[in-house]
Design an enzyme around this catalytic site. Structure first.
Site, mmCIF file in Angstrom:
data_model
loop_
_atom_site.group_PDB
_atom_site.id
_atom_site.type_symbol
_atom_site.label_atom_id
_atom_site.label_comp_id
_atom_site.label_asym_id
_atom_site.label_seq_id
_atom_site.Cartn_x
_atom_site.Cartn_y
_atom_site.Cartn_z
ATOM 1 N N ASP A 52 -1.980 13.392 1.564
ATOM 2 C CA ASP A 52 -2.485 14.749 1.749
ATOM 3 C C ASP A 52 -1.924 15.363 3.026
ATOM 4 O OD1 ASP A 52 -3.940 13.276 3.574
ATOM 5 O OD2 ASP A 52 -5.910 13.776 2.747
ATOM 6 N N SER A 53 -1.112 14.579 3.758
ATOM 7 C CA SER A 53 -0.329 15.127 4.864
ATOM 8 C C SER A 53 0.663 16.172 4.381
ATOM 9 C CB SER A 53 0.403 14.007 5.613
ATOM 10 O OG SER A 53 1.052 13.121 4.708
ATOM 11 N N ASP A 91 -3.074 10.235 -2.427
ATOM 12 C CA ASP A 91 -4.336 10.539 -1.757
ATOM 13 C C ASP A 91 -5.240 11.391 -2.648
ATOM 14 O OD1 ASP A 91 -4.566 9.375 0.785
ATOM 15 O OD2 ASP A 91 -3.185 10.830 1.660
ATOM 16 N N LYS A 121 -5.615 6.643 -3.123
ATOM 17 C CA LYS A 121 -6.126 6.237 -1.804
ATOM 18 C C LYS A 121 -7.330 7.096 -1.453
ATOM 19 C CE LYS A 121 -3.880 7.037 2.195
ATOM 20 N NZ LYS A 121 -4.865 7.825 3.015
ATOM 21 N N GLU A 123 -10.337 7.760 1.735
ATOM 22 C CA GLU A 123 -10.683 7.559 3.140
ATOM 23 C C GLU A 123 -12.175 7.274 3.296
ATOM 24 O OE1 GLU A 123 -9.514 10.777 5.641
ATOM 25 O OE2 GLU A 123 -7.418 10.736 5.016
ATOM 26 N N GLU A 190 -5.500 3.227 10.485
ATOM 27 C CA GLU A 190 -4.818 4.278 11.231
ATOM 28 C C GLU A 190 -5.363 4.416 12.640
ATOM 29 O OE1 GLU A 190 -3.531 8.999 10.989
ATOM 30 O OE2 GLU A 190 -4.451 8.041 9.253
#
EC number: 2.1.2.11
Length: 272
Positions: A52-53, A91, A121, A123, A190
């Site tokens: 999602d970056s 993501d 993925k 978070e 991270e």
């Protein structure tokens, strides 16, 4: 040059686990479009994250929060069409899984069906356990993500190193073991202290992938635009730039502009 094993025709979650079992480091990078993904895959990277970056490096947003599920599917589809070897993980974007396991399942299924990706993925730790379990129950592989979780940036209020204090470090350890126990195939760590990364990585069976987390994770990941120097403002300690493409590109484009202005492009050989 890459020393990847050419005998491995397609990387799977099983392959990623085998790499950890053998003590071989796992290489991972982001990609968001067809052309870049082809280059990353050809170079021998084992895992490609459609992160999602993309919200930052492709769309210019300040955070990862604005990117939508539809946009993630678009980027993931472009990457999957290019990749012949690497494992493609996507993501789940902010708002598509937190607090609602049914929504999480719908989001994950859309990504898998519409993009052809191999895993998702998510978070967070205990607070999203129900959503992770629900997605895993449908047979969708899940990669966890602990430490600095950019989707929670407004809660943290800073991009500083996480889990330096004992309580937060212990929660991260507990969350990591929970993610392993429910069935996540790997885990991103991270921006946490290197000593904590080593402790977590040695205590888990599943592989850890670090970013800004020291050398002792089972693998490493960077944003490909940062590694290549396409972005040039982002300069964290953990980033190693392997090229300066921003300078190369701007100089090449400036040369093109000069040639057009001088009526040097196109020349006779470049005309029909």
């Amino acid at each position: 040059m890459s020393v990847h094993n050419p005998d491995i025709k397609r990387i799977t979650t099983h392959t990623i686990q085998e790499l950890k079992n053998k003590g071989e480091k796992i290489s991972a990078l982001t990609a968001y479009d067809y052309s870049m993904a082809r280059a990353v895959d050809t170079a021998g990277v084992e895992l490609i994250l459609v992160g999602d970056s993309a919200s930052n490096v492709m769309a210019g947003h300040e955070t990862t929060l604005p990117i939508t599920l539809d946009q993630m599917i678009y980027h993931a589809s472009s990457v999957v069409r290019a990749v012949k070897r690497a494992l493609v993980v996507v993501d789940l974007p902010f708002g598509s899984y937190q607090g609602n396991s049914s929504e999480a399942l719908r989001s994950a299924i859309r990504i898998m069906k519409e993009s052809g990706a191999h895993a998702v993925k998510m978070e967070g730790g205990l607070e999203i356990k129900e959503s992770i379990v629900r997605v895993l129950s449908a047979g969708v592989p899940v990669m966890g993500h602990l430490g600095l979780t950019p989707q929670s940036i407004y809660k943290f209020g800073t991009y500083a190193v996480r889990a330096k204090e004992e309580a937060e470090a212990q929660k991260l350890i507990d969350d990591a073991h929970m993610l392993q126990e429910v069935g996540c195939f790997s885990l991103v760590l991270e921006k946490i202290p290197a000593a904590l990364t080593k402790k977590v990585s040695q205590s888990l069976v599943i592989p850890t992938i670090g970013i800004g987390a020291g050398p002792d994770a089972d693998g490493q990941i960077l944003v490909v635009h940062d590694l290549l120097g396409i972005t040039n403002e982002f300069k964290p300690r953990f980033l190693r730039r392997y090229a300066d493409l921003h300078t190369i590109m701007t100089e090449a484009i400036a040369h093109y502009v000069d040639d057009v202005k001088a009526s040097d492009f196109p020349n006779e050989k470049e005309a029909y």
